[in-house]
Write a protein that holds these residues in place. Sequence first.
Motif, mmCIF file in Angstrom:
data_model
loop_
_atom_site.group_PDB
_atom_site.id
_atom_site.type_symbol
_atom_site.label_atom_id
_atom_site.label_comp_id
_atom_site.label_asym_id
_atom_site.label_seq_id
_atom_site.Cartn_x
_atom_site.Cartn_y
_atom_site.Cartn_z
ATOM 1 N N LEU A 210 -4.743 -3.699 2.402
ATOM 2 C CA LEU A 210 -5.182 -3.174 1.109
ATOM 3 C C LEU A 210 -4.095 -2.297 0.479
ATOM 4 O O LEU A 210 -3.753 -2.456 -0.699
ATOM 5 C CB LEU A 210 -6.487 -2.379 1.280
ATOM 6 N N VAL A 211 -3.528 -1.390 1.275
ATOM 7 C CA VAL A 211 -2.494 -0.484 0.742
ATOM 8 C C VAL A 211 -1.237 -1.285 0.375
ATOM 9 O O VAL A 211 -0.643 -1.065 -0.694
ATOM 10 C CB VAL A 211 -2.164 0.642 1.765
ATOM 11 N N SER B 47 1.569 -5.227 4.206
ATOM 12 C CA SER B 47 0.318 -5.962 4.034
ATOM 13 C C SER B 47 0.089 -7.038 5.096
ATOM 14 O O SER B 47 -1.030 -7.478 5.284
ATOM 15 C CB SER B 47 0.298 -6.620 2.655
ATOM 16 N N SER C 62 -7.659 -10.890 5.761
ATOM 17 C CA SER C 62 -6.847 -9.756 5.276
ATOM 18 C C SER C 62 -6.154 -10.014 3.944
ATOM 19 O O SER C 62 -6.002 -9.106 3.149
ATOM 20 C CB SER C 62 -5.833 -9.273 6.322
ATOM 21 N N THR D 214 -10.615 -0.846 9.730
ATOM 22 C CA THR D 214 -9.284 -0.227 9.875
ATOM 23 C C THR D 214 -8.174 -1.279 9.920
ATOM 24 O O THR D 214 -7.073 -1.033 9.480
ATOM 25 C CB THR D 214 -9.192 0.627 11.159
ATOM 26 N N TYR E 159 -7.888 -3.724 8.100
ATOM 27 C CA TYR E 159 -7.551 -4.196 6.750
ATOM 28 C C TYR E 159 -6.875 -3.146 5.879
ATOM 29 O O TYR E 159 -6.413 -3.458 4.791
ATOM 30 C CB TYR E 159 -8.805 -4.735 6.053
ATOM 31 N N TRP E 160 -6.831 -1.881 6.344
ATOM 32 C CA TRP E 160 -6.204 -0.844 5.520
ATOM 33 C C TRP E 160 -4.760 -1.155 5.145
ATOM 34 O O TRP E 160 -4.404 -1.067 3.960
ATOM 35 C CB TRP E 160 -6.286 0.529 6.202
#
Lengths: 135, 150
Positions: free
Chosen positions: A8-9, B25, B46, A2, A4-5
Amino acid sequence: MTHYWPSLVGGMLIGLSASMFLIFNGRIAGVSGIVGRLMLSRAATNAAFVLGLLAGPVIYLAGFGHWPSMTITASLPTIVAAGLLVGFGSRMGSGCTSGHGVAGLARLSPRSLVAVLTFLSAGIVTVTLMRIIAS
Amino acid sequence: MNSRILRFIAALLSGGVFGFGLSLSGMLDPARVRAFLDVAGDWDPSLAFVLGGAVAVAMLGTFLSRRMKRPVLDQTFQRPTETGIDRRLVLGSALFGVGWGMAGFCPGPALAGLSLGLGPVFLFVLAMAAGMTAHDRYIAKASKSWGTPS
């Protein structure tokens, strides 16, 4: 996962932006190139892209109620030296993380792959050396 | 509406989506960028997700653009013309990478980050503009002749 969401988005939105700029304006969304050309010619398209870029964190603020985090620990002389290297190097290498890293890799450009591997390696070596020296 | 205005609006929207994507991000944060580069230390992966997501979506756009005769709002695609891998590319990228690692800023996040009104970000952008100008004024012609013709 979660954690990293958002990354990513957020990354996918950066890819969407690069696609939009290519499909509508016919240009590569490379920030160092856009800024470099803006300083030379003041072209309206480049100015518009930079204005949008500046609006990005403000839209984030409006949506989430706080600014995106920016934790700056580097000393001011380090910031100046880093800025000079980033500016000079991105022009000499014809691109930065956006132009080579996103648009270039998406085009499967061998030049961009070499650039990305080079700046990633240089960045990794720099951060590692600075950590060793500081400790 | 006249096409110059449409081009302006499209560029503004592209920049806005880019800046919002950077903010979401985590890439705006130099501490996270440096933690991503610190692979032998306390590594934060990340940014690999940022890059992966960005390249995947940009590939779709690239694929689509190759099936188009011209962009929606302009006459021609302005694609990079250089194809050779030369010293200029490698040395420039290496210098860029050192600067990126030192402070954790690259051009996109630094520019977008100006909106937060932090002094060090302004200082970085000023130094970056000076570095770009120095290259374009004094080095551009000289270094072009290093490259192997492609």
